[in-house]
Design a protein around this motif. Structure first.
Motif: not given
Length: 432
Positions: A167-191
């Motif tokens: 599934p394609v998930l787009c993020i308009y401004r990922i660079q604004a997130h304070p900890a993007p790598r950690r968040m996306l790693d947690q998201w992938r594992k949860a999905v």
């Protein structure tokens, strides 16, 4: 919906702003929708195309399922493979969510979609800046997990756009997130733990950040018109132009991005049928790609689409946008060009859809009783909000009056003290 190997899907951004919500009622006035901005567009130089007014779909209301079906039918007939709906999330508070909620709930229209998390501040200037903020975009781990719960509901839908099964998930401004790598790693594992395929995370190249998406934990990058357009072509002055506006020639921008070299990482292209946010700004802040032309757009789209199709991998081509009317970026027919940009899209991706490609909705039309009930409920909410605002205002006024009265007493006491002191000084004077 899985991307077809015969060619990359063309995905158009979809703005859900065209229906009233309580927040916009409070901020901009009762019944506000984007149309109110659109109709106020005025030319800022000689020959400037404004306002952009809709043709066959009219000034629609996205609460109506008939409108959403008509949009999907028009898109499918002209080579658009999916809509990318903007997803607005502010600490569990979603805005403009009703159209997509109903698409998800009813299963109609039967047309593919994906989501773009529009993670920016909501401001009075429509610029996502850090001033004049109405709703701030804030982040924390718990809020990110709550957002993902909703996103996974969408991922599970059979219509959700997938590339290579993901599934394609787009993020308009990922660079604004304070900890993007950690968040996306947690998201992938949860999905994956929920039994769904790992999402394909798209980083849009916005706000001057054209860097490797892996830096933020994303899988691929993508252009997002008009970011980069102002640097791609020289300024193009116009006679009688309002001071301060940024004008570029549409054909120069299209030519640059059609032949733009690919970076070492995967970057999906994005094209635009135009860009002109005069209706949004109405002043010297406007940015305009002037001279948008269906033939130039067709060449631009065909070039990037064929390039992606020729590569031995899945890919996507984005179009900004399906219905950004206040920003002059819309495939939906307008009074000047009609369906010309849609027809150019269909030709560019190599074919035409058969008649009746999308069956009409079988949902019951919204009854007048339901519409009146909705209006009544909105009226109640508005009255409650007004009463609340009035009560708070009266409390603040009472507090201000009390403070002023106390200050007056202090001033009177000080005046009396000074008067007595003056009497003492004058009484103690000797003869002149």
């Amino acid at each position: 919906m899985t991307a077809n190997r015969t060619g990359p899907p063309v995905v158009a951004f979809y703005l859900p702003q065209f229906h009233p919500i309580p927040e916009n009622d409070a901020w901009w006035g009762l019944g506000f929708t984007e149309w109110r901005k659109v109709v106020k567009g005025r030319p800022l130089f000689d020959g400037h195309y404004q306002p952009h007014l809709p043709a066959e779909l009219g000034f629609y209301d996205l609460r109506l399922p008939e409108v959403r079906w008509a949009q999907a039918a028009l898109a499918k007939e002209h080579g658009i493979a999916a809509f990318c709906y903007y997803h607005y999330w502010f600490r569990g508070r979603r805005l403009l969510e009703r159209p997509f909620n109903e698409v998800l709930k009813t299963g109609e229209p039967d047309f593919p979609f994906c989501l773009c998390w529009a993670n920016e501040n909501w401001t009075t200037r429509w610029d996502a800046g850090n001033q004049h903020i109405l709703l701030p975009q804030e982040y924390d781990d718990e809020d990110d997990r709550n957002d993902l719960k909703f996103l996974m509901e969408a991922f599970a839908d059979d219509r959700y756009l997938r590339v290579d099964g993901r599934p394609v998930l787009c993020i308009y401004r990922i660079q604004a997130h304070p900890a993007p790598r950690r968040m996306l790693d947690q998201w992938r594992k949860a999905v994956v733990a929920a039994g769904l395929p790992e999402p394909l995370i798209v980083k849009f190249d916005t706000h001057g950040d054209w860097s490797d998406p892996a830096r933020y934990g994303c899988d691929v990058a993508a252009e997002f018109m008009p970011w980069g357009a102002w640097e791609a072509a020289p300024s193009s002055p116009r006679r009688g132009a309002t001071p301060g506006i940024q004008v570029r020639d549409y054909d120069a921008v299209a030519a640059f991005f059609a032949q733009r070299p690919q970076p070492e990482w995967t970057r999906y292209p994005c094209v635009a049928p135009g860009w002109d946010n005069t209706a949004r700004t109405g002043d010297g802040r406007a940015g305009i790609l002037d001279g948008a032309d269906p033939a130039v757009y067709e060449t631009w789209l065909r070039t990037v689409w064929q390039r992606v199709a020729a590569q031995d991998r899945d890919g996507v081509v984005f179009v900004n946008a399906w219905n950004e009317w206040a920003e002059g970026a819309h495939l939906e027919p307008d009074e000047r060009f009609g369906r010309q940009f849609l027809e150019a899209t269909r030709r560019a991706v190599g074919g035409s859809a058969p008649p009746g490609a999308l069956a009409p909705s079988t949902a019951e039309p919204t009854s007048m009783a339901d519409l009146y009930a909705d209006l009544y409920q909105r009226s109640i909410r508005r009255e409650r909000a007004y009463s609340s605002y009035l009560a708070r205002s009266e409390e603040k006024l009472a507090a201000a009056r009390a403070e002023a009265a106390a200050e007056l007493l202090r001033c009177q006491a000080e005046a009396l003290r000074l008067a007595r002191r003056l009497d003492e000084l004058e009484g103690g004077r000797g003869p002149d």
